[in-house]
Design an enzyme around this catalytic site. Structure first.
Site, PDB file in Angstrom:
ATOM      1  CB  THR A  53      -0.884   0.004   1.268  1.00 13.03           C
ATOM      2  OG1 THR A  53      -1.475   1.282   1.431  1.00 13.03           O
ATOM      3  CG2 THR A  53      -0.073  -0.286   2.520  1.00 13.03           C
ATOM      4  CG  ASP A  54      -1.230   4.897  -0.911  1.00  9.15           C
ATOM      5  OD1 ASP A  54      -1.733   4.204   0.005  1.00  9.15           O
ATOM      6  OD2 ASP A  54      -1.894   5.744  -1.557  1.00  9.15           O
ATOM      7  CD  GLU A  55      -3.514   3.499   4.233  1.00 11.18           C
ATOM      8  OE1 GLU A  55      -3.425   3.584   5.461  1.00 11.18           O
ATOM      9  OE2 GLU A  55      -4.568   3.259   3.640  1.00 11.18           O
ATOM     10  CE1 TYR A  88      -3.172  -2.437   5.798  1.00  7.64           C
ATOM     11  CE2 TYR A  88      -3.226  -0.090   5.266  1.00  7.64           C
ATOM     12  CZ  TYR A  88      -3.167  -1.409   4.861  1.00  7.64           C
ATOM     13  OH  TYR A  88      -3.081  -1.716   3.536  1.00  7.64           O
ATOM     14  CE  LYS A  90       0.166  -4.534   3.005  1.00  6.45           C
ATOM     15  NZ  LYS A  90      -0.037  -5.922   2.468  1.00  6.45           N
TER      16      LYS A  90
HETATM   17  P1  TYD Z   1     -10.703   4.171   4.024  1.00  6.86           P
HETATM   18  O1  TYD Z   1     -11.656   3.710   2.988  1.00  6.86           O
HETATM   19  O2  TYD Z   1     -10.814   3.598   5.401  1.00  6.86           O
HETATM   20  O3  TYD Z   1      -9.236   3.978   3.424  1.00  6.86           O
HETATM   21  P2  TYD Z   1      -7.794   4.498   3.992  1.00  6.86           P
HETATM   22  O4  TYD Z   1      -7.926   4.867   5.420  1.00  6.86           O
HETATM   23  O5  TYD Z   1      -6.976   3.283   3.795  1.00  6.86           O
HETATM   24  O6  TYD Z   1      -7.397   5.645   3.112  1.00  6.86           O
HETATM   25  O7  TYD Z   1     -10.829   5.743   4.162  1.00  6.86           O
HETATM   26  C1  TYD Z   1     -10.647   6.610   3.057  1.00  6.86           C
HETATM   27  C2  TYD Z   1     -10.726   8.025   3.580  1.00  6.86           C
HETATM   28  O8  TYD Z   1     -12.066   8.280   4.002  1.00  6.86           O
HETATM   29  C3  TYD Z   1      -9.838   8.268   4.783  1.00  6.86           C
HETATM   30  O9  TYD Z   1      -9.289   9.585   4.696  1.00  6.86           O
HETATM   31  C4  TYD Z   1     -10.787   8.191   5.976  1.00  6.86           C
HETATM   32  C5  TYD Z   1     -12.105   8.670   5.382  1.00  6.86           C
HETATM   33  N1  TYD Z   1     -13.310   8.042   5.970  1.00  6.86           N
HETATM   34  C6  TYD Z   1     -14.350   8.856   6.457  1.00  6.86           C
HETATM   35  O10 TYD Z   1     -14.273  10.108   6.393  1.00  6.86           O
HETATM   36  N2  TYD Z   1     -15.452   8.248   6.974  1.00  6.86           N
HETATM   37  C7  TYD Z   1     -15.571   6.878   7.063  1.00  6.86           C
HETATM   38  O11 TYD Z   1     -16.597   6.391   7.611  1.00  6.86           O
HETATM   39  C8  TYD Z   1     -14.513   6.059   6.554  1.00  6.86           C
HETATM   40  C9  TYD Z   1     -14.580   4.561   6.608  1.00  6.86           C
HETATM   41  C10 TYD Z   1     -13.393   6.699   6.011  1.00  6.86           C
END
Ligand code: TYD
Length: 321
Positions: free
Chosen positions: A103-105, A129, A133
């Site tokens: 992942t890019d994270e 997380y 990774k």
């Molecule tokens: P997510 O889909 O959990 O992916 P990641 O954290 O791996 O990027 O979240 C995408 C973005 O959306 C992240 O900035 C967190 C935000 N988010 C919300 O604002 N509300 C939510 O309920 C969720 C699940 C994520």
């Protein structure tokens, strides 16, 4: 090979059930006896490892399954693979590949004007997380450098598309909007993600697997940076058109909720190496991909019913209470 944890479901594989090219085995990548036996039986040309705990919010609540699968499970898989790899005759060993999906994270967070992550960006993971990774990625590298295992590694941006488990932003938003539930946006919704359609991701993985240079890493990004608030508004607008609600515009359901701890501000992935070396191009614009994705979820209520099992219900009840 799939452990079928909370997010796994045999229904996801129904399209493959009649294919002689596919065999499903339920199990854990960390189970050396099982994996060793499968390697002996199948003598694979390649291992492509997608197995991971992948939801940041769950890792904040309980990091332990993340170290167990993303670090220890991966290490066991690497070691079992290496033991088997050493027994291969030279021609088979030369053709074998171990592709690890990351992942890019692992690169941490970008500020608004920073250049996108490249393969040279130092690792700086911020969540349990992404730390798990990052640790896993280092082991993949070490198995190449130390033991000569023929590894390839990819770091992708945020995936979206059909069949995504509804804990992630896009399916979560659209499924909640469809039934008139509030749409939780962390903080002010200013955080930025770079959206990659799952089919574009898989096309890139196939190229890396077939033509990538051993020991290399490849970044896979969608060239589609969007603010979370804009993504949620886009979903609402498409739903207003495809599945209008008698209660009015879906955007009225948006609610700003307390921010995720350690919330990375921005991710953006520079896929230039993949484009130049392997001639990859994304096929989906974000707008087209999002529309197709929403249509897929609207057309597949049985899939949604199955994905939203008891465990999913208790997670959302706790997370969004
Ligand atoms: P997510 O889909 O959990 O992916 P990641 O954290 O791996 O990027 O979240 C995408 C973005 O959306 C992240 O900035 C967190 C935000 N988010 C919300 O604002 N509300 C939510 O309920 C969720 C699940 C994520």
């Amino acid at each position: 090979l799939d452990k079928l944890t909370y997010s796994g479901n045999m229904m996801y594989l129904s399209a493959l059930s009649a294919s002689p090219l596919h065999r499903f085995v339920q199990g854990d990548i960390g189970d050396a006896a099982l994996v060793g036996g499968l390697l002996e039986d199948f003598r694979p040309d390649a291992i492509v490892n997608f197995a991971a705990e992948s939801h940041v919010d769950r890792s904040i609540l309980d990091p332990e399954p993340f170290t167990r699968t993303n670090v220890m499970g991966l290490c066991a898989l690497l070691q079992t693979t290496l033991c088997w790899f050493k027994t291969l005759p030279p021609a088979e060993a030369a053709a074998f590949r171990f592709l690890h999906i990351s992942t890019d994270e692992v690169f941490g967070a970008l500020r608004p004007d920073d250049p996108a992550f490249t393969e040279q960006t130092p690792y700086a993971p911020n969540s349990p997380y992404s730390a798990s990774k990052a640790a896993g990625d280092h082991f993949v590298r070490a198995y190449h450098e130390t033991y000569g295992l023929p590894t390839l590694l990819t770091n992708c941006s945020n995936n979206y598309g059909p069949r995504q488990f509804p804990e992630k932003l896009i399916p979560l938003t659209l499924l909640r909007a469809k039934v008139g539930q509030t749409l939780p946006i962390y903080g002010r919704g200013d955080n930025i993600r770079d959206w990659l359609h799952v089919e574009d991701h898989c096309a890139a993985l196939e190229l890396v697997l077939c033509r990538g240079r051993l020991g290399q890493t490849y970044n896979i990004g969608g060239r589609a940076e969007r603010r979370n608030l804009d993504v949620v508004k886009d979903i609402c607008a498409v739903l207003d058109e495809l599945s209008p609600s008698p209660a009015g515009p879906h955007a009225a359901l948006i609610r700003f909720v307390p921010d995720r701890p350690g919330h990375d501000f921005r991710y953006a992935v520079d896929p230039s190496k993949l484009e130049k070396e392997l001639d990859w191009r994304r096929k989906f614009t974000f707008e087209q991909g999002l529309r197709d994705t929403i249509r897929w979820y609207l057309d597949n209520p049985a899939w949604i019913e199955s994905a939203q099992s008891g465990e999913y219900r208790s997670w959302t009840a706790e997370q969004y209470k």
